[in-house]
Design a protein around this motif. Structure first.
Motif, short mmCIF file in Angstrom:
data_model
loop_
_atom_site.label_atom_id
_atom_site.label_comp_id
_atom_site.label_asym_id
_atom_site.label_seq_id
_atom_site.Cartn_x
_atom_site.Cartn_y
_atom_site.Cartn_z
N GLY A 106 8.91 17.63 5.34
CA GLY A 106 8.98 18.66 6.36
C GLY A 106 7.61 19.21 6.74
N GLN A 107 6.55 18.51 6.32
CA GLN A 107 5.19 18.95 6.60
C GLN A 107 4.41 17.85 7.31
N THR A 108 3.31 18.25 7.94
CA THR A 108 2.45 17.28 8.61
C THR A 108 1.55 16.60 7.58
N PRO A 109 1.65 15.29 7.41
CA PRO A 109 0.85 14.60 6.40
C PRO A 109 -0.65 14.64 6.74
N PRO B 224 0.81 -1.23 0.00
CA PRO B 224 0.00 0.00 0.00
C PRO B 224 0.84 1.27 0.00
N SER B 225 2.17 1.15 0.07
CA SER B 225 3.02 2.33 0.21
C SER B 225 2.86 3.35 -0.92
N PRO B 226 2.81 2.94 -2.20
CA PRO B 226 2.60 3.95 -3.24
C PRO B 226 1.31 4.73 -3.07
N THR B 227 0.23 4.03 -2.71
CA THR B 227 -1.04 4.72 -2.46
C THR B 227 -0.89 5.71 -1.32
N MET B 228 -0.24 5.30 -0.26
CA MET B 228 -0.08 6.16 0.91
C MET B 228 0.73 7.41 0.58
N HIS B 229 1.90 7.23 0.00
CA HIS B 229 2.79 8.36 -0.20
C HIS B 229 2.34 9.27 -1.34
N ASN B 230 1.82 8.70 -2.40
CA ASN B 230 1.34 9.54 -3.50
C ASN B 230 0.10 10.34 -3.09
N THR B 231 -0.73 9.76 -2.22
CA THR B 231 -1.84 10.53 -1.66
C THR B 231 -1.31 11.72 -0.87
N GLY B 232 -0.30 11.45 -0.06
CA GLY B 232 0.30 12.52 0.74
C GLY B 232 0.88 13.63 -0.12
N PHE B 233 1.64 13.25 -1.15
CA PHE B 233 2.24 14.26 -2.03
C PHE B 233 1.16 15.11 -2.71
N LYS B 234 0.11 14.43 -3.20
CA LYS B 234 -0.96 15.15 -3.88
C LYS B 234 -1.66 16.13 -2.94
N LEU C 40 -0.57 17.49 -0.30
CA LEU C 40 0.33 18.56 0.13
C LEU C 40 0.74 19.47 -1.03
N GLY C 41 0.25 19.14 -2.24
CA GLY C 41 0.54 19.97 -3.40
C GLY C 41 1.97 19.88 -3.89
N LEU C 42 2.59 18.69 -3.71
CA LEU C 42 3.99 18.51 -4.09
C LEU C 42 4.11 17.72 -5.38
N ASN C 43 5.00 18.14 -6.25
CA ASN C 43 5.23 17.48 -7.53
C ASN C 43 6.25 16.35 -7.34
N ARG C 44 5.82 15.32 -6.61
CA ARG C 44 6.68 14.17 -6.36
C ARG C 44 5.89 12.90 -6.64
N PHE C 45 6.62 11.83 -6.93
CA PHE C 45 5.96 10.56 -7.24
C PHE C 45 6.73 9.42 -6.59
N TYR C 46 5.99 8.53 -5.94
CA TYR C 46 6.57 7.38 -5.26
C TYR C 46 6.27 6.13 -6.08
N SER C 47 7.29 5.37 -6.43
CA SER C 47 7.08 4.14 -7.19
C SER C 47 7.91 3.01 -6.57
N ILE C 48 7.55 1.79 -6.92
CA ILE C 48 8.22 0.61 -6.38
C ILE C 48 9.39 0.22 -7.26
N CYS C 49 10.50 -0.11 -6.62
CA CYS C 49 11.66 -0.68 -7.31
C CYS C 49 12.01 -1.97 -6.58
N GLU C 50 11.71 -3.09 -7.21
CA GLU C 50 11.91 -4.38 -6.55
C GLU C 50 13.13 -5.08 -7.14
N SER C 51 14.11 -5.33 -6.30
CA SER C 51 15.32 -6.01 -6.75
C SER C 51 16.05 -6.56 -5.54
#
Length: 259
Positions: free
Chosen positions: A234-237, A5-15, A17-28
């Motif tokens: 640096g912000q409260t999610p 669920p981490s991508p859902t969690m962090h991308n929701t937070g970025f959105k 908070l109005g931040l132009n960031r994207f969280y994706s999975i890298c599995e290796s």
């Protein structure tokens, strides 16, 4: 980790908070692949999971006190000067949940089940909270190593424990671990199981049936993830919308209850 669920969690937070960031999975399984991702000019931060929580340590420029004492990093922060900070928020996820339910009295006893990386974070948390620490693992020597590291006591037989106030399970749900019934019924400990699939592990089902306060693994996942977001931004999610989206995804993406 593809169902994480981490991508859902962090991308929701970025959105939110109005931040132009994207969280994706890298599995290796390759440490070299992990290093190449970290060294990318676009890299701002990462969650780190097994087997890389220890592998990533040499790549960090600095470690927080918690990461140093736990001996594992689950959160990487690319700082403004370009350096890499390694932190551990697993223990914060555990702490936030337990603190909300702990009785206000002295001499509490806490049991950590397992001897892996999450057990290290749980043990650090138990000691941070001022609770007497006991470690149980099916391999006693491994339990002793954790106990020695964090100033606790290894337990060979759970039936030898006369009382316990808090239990943190850190073994896979597939292990089917349960406490002695007498310990659960007599002590009614607060029980947190870090395994997050299925939602209701055998340990959680046992504790719930006895009327214990319980916390499931996905709750811990959210708590430690909120701490990660705060470190990256640096912000409260925005907790409420993140929790809703994570729990919605969690229920839809796989089995969440024991059969």
């Amino acid at each position: 980790i593809q169902l994480s669920p981490s991508p859902t969690m962090h991308n929701t937070g970025f959105k939110e908070l109005g931040l132009n960031r994207f969280y994706s999975i890298c599995e290796s399984s390759s440490p070299l692949k992990m290093e190449s991702v970290l060294r990318s000019h676009r890299f701002k931060g990462a969650s780190v999971t097994i087997p890389h929580k220890e592998n990533v340590l040499p790549l960090m420029d600095t470690l927080t006190d918690a990461a140093t004492k736990i001996g594992a990093v689950n959160t990487v922060v690319r700082q403004t000067d370009g350096s890499y900070l390694g932190d551990n928020t697993d223990w914060i996820g555990i702490r936030n949940l337990l603190q909300s339910a702990l009785p206000k009295k002295e001499g509490l006893k806490g049991l950590v089940v397992g001897a892996g990386g999450t057990a290290f974070a749980a043990s650090y948390c138990i000691k941070f909270l001022g609770i007497d620490l006991f470690i149980y693992n099916r391999t006693l020597e491994k339990a002793k190593k954790v106990a020695d590291r964090f100033g606790g006591t290894a337990v060979e037989d759970l039936k030898s424990l006369d009382h316990v106030d808090v239990v943190v399970g850190t073994v896979p749900a597939s292990a089917g671990f349960q406490l002695p019934d007498t310990l659960v019924s007599k002590c009614k400990p607060i029980v947190l199981d870090a395994a997050y699939r299925p939602r209701n592990t055998k340990l959680i089902l046992q504790a719930s049936a006895a009327g214990c306060t319980t916390f499931v693994g996905v709750q811990m996942l959210v708590e430690q993830g909120l701490a990660q977001l705060e470190r990256w931004t640096g912000q409260t999610p925005p907790r409420e919308v993140i929790e809703k989206n994570v729990y919605d995804y969690y229920e839809k993406s796989g089995p969440s209850a024991s059969k």
